[in-house]
Design a protein around this motif. Sequence first.
Motif, PDB file in Angstrom:
ATOM      1  N   ALA A  57      21.315 -45.688  -2.599  1.00 56.00           N
ATOM      2  CA  ALA A  57      21.545 -46.059  -0.885  1.00 56.00           C
ATOM      3  C   ALA A  57      21.513 -44.898  -0.041  1.00 56.00           C
ATOM      4  CB  ALA A  57      22.331 -47.615  -0.489  1.00 56.00           C
ATOM      5  N   ARG A  58      20.763 -44.246  -0.028  1.00 52.91           N
ATOM      6  CA  ARG A  58      20.680 -43.311   0.979  1.00 52.91           C
ATOM      7  C   ARG A  58      20.907 -41.844   0.219  1.00 52.91           C
ATOM      8  NH1 ARG A  58      19.391 -42.722   6.396  1.00 52.91           N
ATOM      9  NH2 ARG A  58      19.007 -44.790   7.380  1.00 52.91           N
ATOM     10  N   ASP A  59      22.001 -41.483   0.666  1.00 50.12           N
ATOM     11  CA  ASP A  59      22.767 -40.398  -0.548  1.00 50.12           C
ATOM     12  C   ASP A  59      23.665 -40.830  -1.466  1.00 50.12           C
ATOM     13  OD1 ASP A  59      20.963 -38.670   1.234  1.00 50.12           O
ATOM     14  OD2 ASP A  59      22.789 -38.678   2.690  1.00 50.12           O
ATOM     15  N   LEU A  60      24.175 -42.144  -1.615  1.00 50.78           N
ATOM     16  CA  LEU A  60      24.592 -42.770  -2.320  1.00 50.78           C
ATOM     17  C   LEU A  60      24.243 -43.491  -3.913  1.00 50.78           C
ATOM     18  CD1 LEU A  60      27.233 -44.161   0.036  1.00 50.78           C
ATOM     19  CD2 LEU A  60      27.211 -42.099  -1.415  1.00 50.78           C
ATOM     20  N   VAL A  61      24.989 -42.792  -5.029  1.00 53.02           N
ATOM     21  CA  VAL A  61      24.863 -43.766  -6.030  1.00 53.02           C
ATOM     22  C   VAL A  61      25.711 -44.711  -6.430  1.00 53.02           C
ATOM     23  CG1 VAL A  61      25.061 -41.076  -7.331  1.00 53.02           C
ATOM     24  CG2 VAL A  61      23.695 -43.128  -8.662  1.00 53.02           C
ATOM     25  N   GLU A  62      25.252 -45.599  -7.123  1.00 50.30           N
ATOM     26  CA  GLU A  62      26.666 -46.404  -7.551  1.00 50.30           C
ATOM     27  C   GLU A  62      26.290 -46.910  -8.801  1.00 50.30           C
ATOM     28  OE1 GLU A  62      30.015 -50.320  -7.155  1.00 50.30           O
ATOM     29  OE2 GLU A  62      28.149 -50.217  -5.880  1.00 50.30           O
ATOM     30  N   LEU A  63      27.333 -46.846  -9.906  1.00 54.53           N
ATOM     31  CA  LEU A  63      27.567 -46.997 -11.192  1.00 54.53           C
ATOM     32  C   LEU A  63      28.186 -48.197 -11.302  1.00 54.53           C
ATOM     33  CD1 LEU A  63      27.591 -44.052 -12.947  1.00 54.53           C
ATOM     34  CD2 LEU A  63      25.460 -45.009 -12.847  1.00 54.53           C
ATOM     35  N   ASP A  64      27.932 -49.271 -12.304  1.00 54.39           N
ATOM     36  CA  ASP A  64      28.290 -50.149 -12.591  1.00 54.39           C
ATOM     37  C   ASP A  64      28.378 -50.767 -14.157  1.00 54.39           C
ATOM     38  OD1 ASP A  64      29.689 -52.807 -12.346  1.00 54.39           O
ATOM     39  OD2 ASP A  64      28.488 -53.491 -11.130  1.00 54.39           O
ATOM     40  N   ASN A  65      29.517 -50.457 -15.060  1.00 51.25           N
ATOM     41  CA  ASN A  65      29.501 -51.105 -15.900  1.00 51.25           C
ATOM     42  C   ASN A  65      30.320 -52.300 -16.747  1.00 51.25           C
ATOM     43  OD1 ASN A  65      29.065 -51.762 -18.717  1.00 51.25           O
ATOM     44  ND2 ASN A  65      29.588 -49.680 -19.003  1.00 51.25           N
ATOM     45  N   ARG A  66      29.064 -53.595 -15.819  1.00 51.74           N
ATOM     46  CA  ARG A  66      30.424 -54.843 -16.146  1.00 51.74           C
ATOM     47  C   ARG A  66      30.667 -55.058 -17.783  1.00 51.74           C
ATOM     48  NH1 ARG A  66      25.693 -57.392 -12.482  1.00 51.74           N
ATOM     49  NH2 ARG A  66      26.285 -56.331 -10.130  1.00 51.74           N
ATOM     50  N   ASN A  67      30.841 -54.470 -18.635  1.00 47.60           N
ATOM     51  CA  ASN A  67      31.048 -54.550 -19.666  1.00 47.60           C
ATOM     52  C   ASN A  67      32.278 -54.242 -20.174  1.00 47.60           C
ATOM     53  OD1 ASN A  67      28.325 -55.817 -20.722  1.00 47.60           O
ATOM     54  ND2 ASN A  67      27.876 -53.128 -21.110  1.00 47.60           N
ATOM     55  N   SER A  68      32.226 -53.326 -19.319  1.00 47.65           N
ATOM     56  CA  SER A  68      34.345 -52.495 -18.582  1.00 47.65           C
ATOM     57  C   SER A  68      34.960 -52.549 -17.867  1.00 47.65           C
ATOM     58  CB  SER A  68      33.707 -51.400 -19.397  1.00 47.65           C
ATOM     59  OG  SER A  68      33.088 -49.871 -18.581  1.00 47.65           O
ATOM     60  N   TYR A  69      33.867 -52.775 -16.975  1.00 51.76           N
ATOM     61  CA  TYR A  69      35.096 -53.001 -15.178  1.00 51.76           C
ATOM     62  C   TYR A  69      34.587 -52.106 -15.019  1.00 51.76           C
ATOM     63  CZ  TYR A  69      35.675 -57.477 -16.930  1.00 51.76           C
ATOM     64  OH  TYR A  69      35.632 -59.390 -17.835  1.00 51.76           O
ATOM     65  N   PHE A  70      33.894 -50.798 -14.966  1.00 51.77           N
ATOM     66  CA  PHE A  70      33.900 -49.603 -14.630  1.00 51.77           C
ATOM     67  C   PHE A  70      32.647 -49.045 -13.148  1.00 51.77           C
ATOM     68  CE2 PHE A  70      31.094 -45.559 -14.404  1.00 51.77           C
ATOM     69  CZ  PHE A  70      32.722 -44.449 -14.132  1.00 51.77           C
ATOM     70  N   GLN A  71      33.616 -49.191 -12.390  1.00 53.38           N
ATOM     71  CA  GLN A  71      32.006 -48.618 -11.254  1.00 53.38           C
ATOM     72  C   GLN A  71      32.984 -47.640 -10.497  1.00 53.38           C
ATOM     73  OE1 GLN A  71      33.489 -52.051  -8.617  1.00 53.38           O
ATOM     74  NE2 GLN A  71      31.248 -52.032  -8.639  1.00 53.38           N
ATOM     75  N   ALA A  72      31.939 -46.969 -10.260  1.00 58.00           N
ATOM     76  CA  ALA A  72      31.934 -45.181  -9.563  1.00 58.00           C
ATOM     77  C   ALA A  72      30.692 -44.786  -8.250  1.00 58.00           C
ATOM     78  CB  ALA A  72      32.008 -44.072 -10.479  1.00 58.00           C
ATOM     79  N   ILE A  73      31.548 -44.396  -7.269  1.00 54.97           N
ATOM     80  CA  ILE A  73      30.270 -43.696  -6.599  1.00 54.97           C
ATOM     81  C   ILE A  73      30.677 -42.347  -6.778  1.00 54.97           C
ATOM     82  CG2 ILE A  73      29.833 -43.570  -3.851  1.00 54.97           C
ATOM     83  CD1 ILE A  73      31.082 -46.621  -3.245  1.00 54.97           C
TER      84      ILE A  73
END
Length: 136
Positions: A57-73
């Motif tokens: 979205a615009r100038d951001l990327v979000e990673l989401d691994n629902r297997n390990s409950y990991f998120q990073a922007i």
Amino acid sequence: MLMGVSVMLLLSCENVFHNDKLDYMWRLDCVEFIDGKDFDGNDAGSETKSGCWFSFARDLVELDNRNSYFQAIGVLTDHGDALTLDFSMCGNMENLDGELKRMGLGSRVERFQISTLDSKSLVLTGSKTRLSFTRW
């Protein structure tokens, strides 16, 4: 007065995102190791993924691994035919580097060529991996 309202309505219909093809939520389907070796030098071909998402979205990327409950922007830089994904500002986030590797990124800053981008699929090719996505 009517003319002013009409102009305002037309301007308000402008797209929020600058890249309607890319900006969305993409399911990571496969990580292919181009040279047949994973990031640690072990033999590897490709890995089928489930529960892993990249959202742009615009100038951001979000990673989401629902297997390990990991998120990073991270910061997204769109070069037109290539993308740079930058997670260097995440600091000492627990297990960040390992999670990035699981999602096909060998380091906190990665550049990928856009090999395919249409309404249903996205393929990004980096120096070590080819990432295949389906638009969700």
